[in-house]
Design a protein around this motif. Structure first.
Motif, PDB file in Angstrom:
ATOM      1  N   GLU A 140      49.102  35.183  37.506  1.00  0.00           N
ATOM      2  CA  GLU A 140      47.838  35.008  38.231  1.00  0.00           C
ATOM      3  C   GLU A 140      47.810  35.857  39.499  1.00  0.00           C
ATOM      4  O   GLU A 140      46.769  36.422  39.857  1.00  0.00           O
ATOM      5  CB  GLU A 140      47.642  33.529  38.582  1.00  0.00           C
ATOM      6  N   ARG A 142      49.460  38.683  40.041  1.00  0.00           N
ATOM      7  CA  ARG A 142      49.316  40.087  39.667  1.00  0.00           C
ATOM      8  C   ARG A 142      47.871  40.399  39.293  1.00  0.00           C
ATOM      9  O   ARG A 142      47.337  41.455  39.654  1.00  0.00           O
ATOM     10  CB  ARG A 142      50.260  40.426  38.519  1.00  0.00           C
ATOM     11  N   THR A 143      47.234  39.476  38.588  1.00  0.00           N
ATOM     12  CA  THR A 143      45.821  39.666  38.223  1.00  0.00           C
ATOM     13  C   THR A 143      44.948  39.693  39.469  1.00  0.00           C
ATOM     14  O   THR A 143      44.010  40.511  39.570  1.00  0.00           O
ATOM     15  CB  THR A 143      45.364  38.533  37.285  1.00  0.00           C
ATOM     16  N   THR A 146      45.258  42.976  41.143  1.00  0.00           N
ATOM     17  CA  THR A 146      44.483  43.992  40.424  1.00  0.00           C
ATOM     18  C   THR A 146      43.007  43.889  40.782  1.00  0.00           C
ATOM     19  O   THR A 146      42.314  44.911  40.931  1.00  0.00           O
ATOM     20  CB  THR A 146      44.680  43.826  38.906  1.00  0.00           C
ATOM     21  N   GLU A 147      42.505  42.666  40.921  1.00  0.00           N
ATOM     22  CA  GLU A 147      41.109  42.477  41.311  1.00  0.00           C
ATOM     23  C   GLU A 147      40.879  43.007  42.733  1.00  0.00           C
ATOM     24  O   GLU A 147      39.861  43.659  43.009  1.00  0.00           O
ATOM     25  CB  GLU A 147      40.748  40.996  41.235  1.00  0.00           C
TER      26      GLU A 147
END
Length: 287
Positions: A140, A142-143, A146-147
Motif C-alpha cells: 500500500e 509503494r502504491t 507511485t500516486e
C-alpha cells in the motif's frame, strides 16, 4: 529540475494517471502551493506511521520468560535423582518411592511445559501474521508513493508546458517539498524487508521447539513406564532420560540464540525506521 529527482523503489506512475492530473491543474489557483497532491501526501505520511507501528508490535520479548520457564522445569528433572544413594543414606532409601516421586514431578512439569510450549508456538504464529500485515502495508505504501509520483510528474509537465510561468510559481516549491517527502518515505520500504527477514525463520524455529518438547514428553513417558493406563514396573534408563532431556535443552538454547540474533537485527531496522518516520514528519508540507 534537479530538485524534482526521485530515487527508485516504486513503479512509475501510469501516463494516463499523470495526464488526468496534469490536465486538471489550474496554474492561476494560489491554493496549489498548499493543496496540490494533498490526498496522496497524507496517505504516504499515514502509511509510514502505520508501518512503524506494525513493526513495533513485532517485539518477541515475551518469549524469553517462556523459554526460561521450560528450561527451569527441565533442570529440575534430573534423572540422577533416580540413582540409588550410597552409604548409610541408602539404608533408608526406596527405589520405588524415588521413582514414584520422580514420576509425579515429571507429570506436573510436563503439563505446564505443554502449555508453555503452546504459548511459544502462538508467538511464532503471531510473527507470521505480522509479516503478512507488513506485506500488505508495504504494498500500500509503494502504491501511495507511485500516486504521489503521478502528482509530481504531472506538476512538472504542467509547469514545463507553460513557458510564460515564472520559475517561482507556488507550485514549484510544492513539488520540491513533495519530492523530498516521497524520497524520504521510500527509504522505509527496504527497512520493512529487513524486519521481515530478521524474523522469517522464527516461526519454524518456535514450531520446532514445540515439536521437540512433545517428542521429549513421549520419550520420558515411555522411559518412566507411564505410557500405559497403569504405570509399568520398570528400572528407568537414566542415561537415556538424560540424553533426551539434554537434547531438548539444546533446542531451547538454539531458539534463544536465534531470538537474540533476530531481536538485534530488528532493533537495528527499527532505529532506522524511526529516523525515517521522523524525517517524513519534518518533510511533510502542511496543507
Amino acid at each position: 529540475m534537479a530538485s524534482y529527482l526521485r530515487i527508485g523503489g516504486a513503479p512509475a506512475p501510469s501516463p494516463a494517471r499523470v495526464a488526468d492530473i496534469r490536465d486538471a491543474i489550474d496554474l492561476s489557483d494560489p491554493a496549489l502551493a498548499t493543496t496540490f497532491g494533498e490526498r496522496a501526501r497524507g496517505e504516504v505520511v499515514t502509511l509510514t506511521e502505520r508501518l512503524l507501528a506494525e513493526t513495533r508490535a513485532g517485539d518477541l520479548g515475551a518469549c524469553a520468560p517462556l523459554l526460561g520457564h521450560i528450561e527451569e522445569r527441565l533442570h529440575g528433572l534430573n534423572p540422577s535423582a533416580l540413582r540409588t544413594r550410597r552409604g548409610m543414606a541408602g539404608w533408608f532409601d526406596s527405589r520405588k518411592k524415588r521413582l514414584k516421586a520422580f514420576r509425579a514431578a515429571f507429570t506436573s512439569a510436563s503439563a505446564t511445559m505443554a502449555e508453555t510450549a503452546g504459548a511459544i508456538g502462538d508467538q511464532g504464529a503471531g510473527v507470521t501474521r505480522r509479516s503478512r500485515a507488513l506485506e500488505v502495508l508495504w504494498a500500500e505504501t509503494r502504491t501511495a508513493i507511485t500516486e504521489l509520483d503521478a502528482y509530481v510528474v504531472a506538476g512538472v509537465e504542467r509547469l514545463g508546458h507553460d513557458a510564460s510561468q515564472d520559475a517561482d510559481h507556488p507550485l514549484t516549491g510544492r513539488l520540491a517539498s513533495l519530492v523530498v517527502l516521497r524520497n524520504t518515505a521510500i527509504r522505509q520500504l527496504p527497512l520493512v524487508r529487513m524486519t521481515q527477514n530478521a524474523d522469517c525463520e522464527l516461526p519454524d524455529r518456535l514450531k520446532s521447539l514445540a515439536e521437540a518438547a512433545s517428542t521429549w514428553r513421549a520419550a520420558w513417558r515411555e522411559g518412566l513406564g507411564l505410557d500405559r493406563k497403569r504405570p509399568r514396573k520398570i528400572v528407568p534408563d537414566q542415561i537415556g532420560l538424560m540424553r533426551d532431556r539434554d537434547a531438548l535443552i539444546a533446542v531451547l538454547e538454539g531458539v534463544r540464540r536465534d531470538l537474540s540474533a533476530a531481536a538485534t537485527r530488528r532493533a537495528q531496522a527499527m532505529t532506522r525506521m524511526e529516523k525515517v518516520a521522523e524525517s517524513v514528519r519534518r518533510a511533510a508540507p502542511k496543507a
